[in-house]
Design a protein around this motif. Structure first.
Motif, PDB file in Angstrom:
ATOM      1  N   ASP A 378      25.441  44.237  60.699  1.00 55.89           N
ATOM      2  CA  ASP A 378      25.400  43.587  59.394  1.00 55.89           C
ATOM      3  C   ASP A 378      26.176  44.406  58.365  1.00 55.89           C
ATOM      4  O   ASP A 378      26.534  45.560  58.594  1.00 55.89           O
ATOM      5  N   ILE A 379      26.424  43.796  57.216  1.00 54.57           N
ATOM      6  CA  ILE A 379      27.270  44.403  56.192  1.00 54.57           C
ATOM      7  C   ILE A 379      26.694  45.720  55.687  1.00 54.57           C
ATOM      8  O   ILE A 379      27.429  46.674  55.409  1.00 54.57           O
ATOM      9  N   ASN A 380      25.374  45.811  55.592  1.00 57.88           N
ATOM     10  CA  ASN A 380      24.769  47.049  55.090  1.00 57.88           C
ATOM     11  C   ASN A 380      24.942  48.196  56.073  1.00 57.88           C
ATOM     12  O   ASN A 380      25.162  49.344  55.672  1.00 57.88           O
ATOM     13  N   GLU A 381      24.847  47.910  57.369  1.00 55.61           N
ATOM     14  CA  GLU A 381      25.117  48.946  58.372  1.00 55.61           C
ATOM     15  C   GLU A 381      26.558  49.430  58.251  1.00 55.61           C
ATOM     16  O   GLU A 381      26.834  50.629  58.299  1.00 55.61           O
ATOM     17  N   MET A 382      27.467  48.488  58.123  1.00 52.74           N
ATOM     18  CA  MET A 382      28.889  48.826  58.030  1.00 52.74           C
ATOM     19  C   MET A 382      29.157  49.704  56.811  1.00 52.74           C
ATOM     20  O   MET A 382      29.851  50.724  56.894  1.00 52.74           O
ATOM     21  N   LYS A 383      28.581  49.336  55.675  1.00 49.97           N
ATOM     22  CA  LYS A 383      28.779  50.109  54.450  1.00 49.97           C
ATOM     23  C   LYS A 383      28.125  51.494  54.553  1.00 49.97           C
ATOM     24  O   LYS A 383      28.702  52.490  54.097  1.00 49.97           O
ATOM     25  N   HIS A 384      26.936  51.547  55.127  1.00 51.00           N
ATOM     26  CA  HIS A 384      26.226  52.822  55.253  1.00 51.00           C
ATOM     27  C   HIS A 384      27.039  53.811  56.087  1.00 51.00           C
ATOM     28  O   HIS A 384      27.187  54.986  55.736  1.00 51.00           O
ATOM     29  N   ILE A 385      27.593  53.331  57.174  1.00 49.86           N
ATOM     30  CA  ILE A 385      28.402  54.193  58.038  1.00 49.86           C
ATOM     31  C   ILE A 385      29.664  54.652  57.302  1.00 49.86           C
ATOM     32  O   ILE A 385      30.047  55.825  57.372  1.00 49.86           O
ATOM     33  N   ALA A 386      30.309  53.742  56.570  1.00 55.02           N
ATOM     34  CA  ALA A 386      31.497  54.117  55.791  1.00 55.02           C
ATOM     35  C   ALA A 386      31.137  55.130  54.714  1.00 55.02           C
ATOM     36  O   ALA A 386      31.857  56.107  54.487  1.00 55.02           O
ATOM     37  N   ASP A 388      28.790  57.277  54.751  1.00 56.78           N
ATOM     38  CA  ASP A 388      28.467  58.556  55.383  1.00 56.78           C
ATOM     39  C   ASP A 388      29.690  59.239  55.988  1.00 56.78           C
ATOM     40  O   ASP A 388      29.571  60.326  56.566  1.00 56.78           O
ATOM     41  N   GLY A 389      30.842  58.595  55.883  1.00 58.62           N
ATOM     42  CA  GLY A 389      32.065  59.175  56.434  1.00 58.62           C
ATOM     43  C   GLY A 389      32.127  59.130  57.947  1.00 58.62           C
ATOM     44  O   GLY A 389      32.870  59.897  58.568  1.00 58.62           O
ATOM     45  N   LEU A 390      31.369  58.207  58.553  1.00 57.32           N
ATOM     46  CA  LEU A 390      31.333  58.086  60.010  1.00 57.32           C
ATOM     47  C   LEU A 390      32.173  56.892  60.438  1.00 57.32           C
ATOM     48  O   LEU A 390      32.591  56.079  59.620  1.00 57.32           O
TER      49      LEU A 390
END
Length: 412
Positions: A378-386, A388-390
């Motif tokens: 989902d979009i929130n997972e994608m944003k969270h990873i971005a 975090d620099g991952l």
């Protein structure tokens, strides 16, 4: 803090846009490509496949120069025209499932990419970045925008809706039964309002097009270093993007197909899986997972559900909790011996928009031994990873909308 700028696009004329617009070259079968090249002299495929004119395959720098030649011919023949006023291009797609996508085609800043105001969530391959950078440098244009997404914004949304009450500059339907619309936004006051709204956003995110954006950034670096009179206003300082609000982004999963069981028998493989998953045999009826950390598997004519055991896996980072990463950490790497997801020829991918029967058919044909499915990121997972620099594993997301090439073109 993002700088989102209007630009002077090169565009097909209204009467030819439906003939020019094409999908990405790789998405056509050979028969489809040949049909379009044989019977449609205006297809953008003639530009990106210049060897057709000489009835032979042409690669490398020779191809790049011929691509530029074909592009210039399209301009000389007035298939393409160059807009005189910097504009935003309001773009709308209504797909065959009646899903609607509304956004803005505009230029984004390479410096913002460098400073991470434009955030990434996917790894890129260095040699592919450099190949496409060399291609851009030779051909002098980009015809396929990078897909960016931003938090829903009422001001921008209202402007888009108001402009869409007017007659569209372009309106055409593809053979996929997707209808595309384009409006030019030239009003300087409204453009300034939109720019201000984007400038107030701390970050925007790359949804699709990581290699294209990385290559555009490399081009910017090269040109900047080689230009003693660099001002920051040159066209190479930006790259073409399509920006849509987060609520309209559609993310599908990619299913994984693996050619063999890494020397294991079916029974040995299932026993190893049992260490970290609770396994249920679902029989011959197609099965898809419905929750995070639940996976489907098709093996030897039967579907299975795999439920991650809560005590068998630790979530230390946002990436660890991502289902494609869980599949890699628990099965693909330790059991099936696949370490390099980008280059190992034993693994392949089918986007989740296609039916699970496609996975079944690939296994039943004998080409692959086992297939895995999961729910979409989902979009929130994608944003969270971005944030975090991952970086996600390759083929973690299949994202829509997909724009056609050649509708708006950005010249360097």
């Amino acid at each position: 803090m993002a700088k989102i700028l209007p630009f002077k696009a090169v565009r097909p004329t209204r009467d030819k846009v439906s003939l020019v617009a094409s999908r990405s070259y790789q998405t056509y079968t050979q028969a489809e490509r040949e049909a379009r090249l044989n019977y449609n002299p205006f297809s953008f495929l003639h530009i990106v496949n210049p060897g057709y004119k000489y009835d032979r395959e042409i690669t490398g720098t020779e191809r790049y120069q011929l691509v530029r030649n074909r592009y210039l011919e399209f301009k000389e023949d007035n298939v393409f025209v160059h807009d005189e006023i910097p504009s935003y291009y309001i773009y709308k797609i209504v797909d065959r499932d009646k899903q609607v996508f509304n956004g803005i085609v505009a230029a984004a800043s390479a410096e913002d990419y460098e400073k991470d105001f434009i955030k990434k969530h996917e790894d890129t391959i260095e040699y592919r970045e450099r190949i496409f950078k060399d291609y851009l440098k030779t051909v002098g244009f980009n015809a396929e925008p990078v897909l960016l997404t931003y938090p829903d914004n009422q001001v921008i949304s209202k402007i888009i809706k108001e402009l869409q009450k007017e007659r569209a500059e372009f309106e055409f339907t593809t053979t996929y039964r997707d209808t595309h619309y384009l409006w030019k936004l030239e009003n300087s006051d409204i453009i300034a309002t939109i720019q201000k709204e984007f400038e107030q956003m701390p970050t925007i995110y790359i949804a699709d097009g990581h290699h294209r954006s990385a290559s555009s950034y490399l081009l910017y670096k090269d040109e900047k270093e080689q230009n003693p009179n660099h001002t920051g206003l040159e066209s190479y300082n930006q790259f073409m993007t399509f920006l849509i609000p987060e609520s309209e982004l559609r993310i599908h999963e990619f299913n994984r197909l693996v050619k063999d069981l890494n020397g294991l028998t079916k029974e040995e493989f299932l026993i190893q899986l049992d260490t970290i998953f609770r396994i249920e045999n679902r029989g011959i009826m197609p099965y898809k997972p419905s929750k995070k950390h639940h996976f489907s598997m098709y093996l030897d004519g039967e579907f299975y559900s795999l439920y991650l055991r809560k005590t068998g896996y630790n979530f230390k980072t946002s990436l660890d909790a991502l289902d494609p990463q869980i599949l890699y950490n628990t099965i693909l790497k330790p059991i099936l011996g696949i370490e390099d997801l980008r280059n190992d020829i034993r693994i392949n991918y089918i986007n989740g928009k296609k039916d699970v029967i496609n996975v079944k058919s690939a296994i039943d044909s004998g080409e692959y031994a086992v297939g895995f499915g999961m729910v979409p990121v989902d979009i929130n997972e994608m944003k969270h990873i971005a944030d975090d620099g991952l970086k996600m594993p390759p083929k973690s997301t299949f994202i829509e909308p997909k724009l056609r090439s050649g509708v708006t073109i950005y010249e360097f």
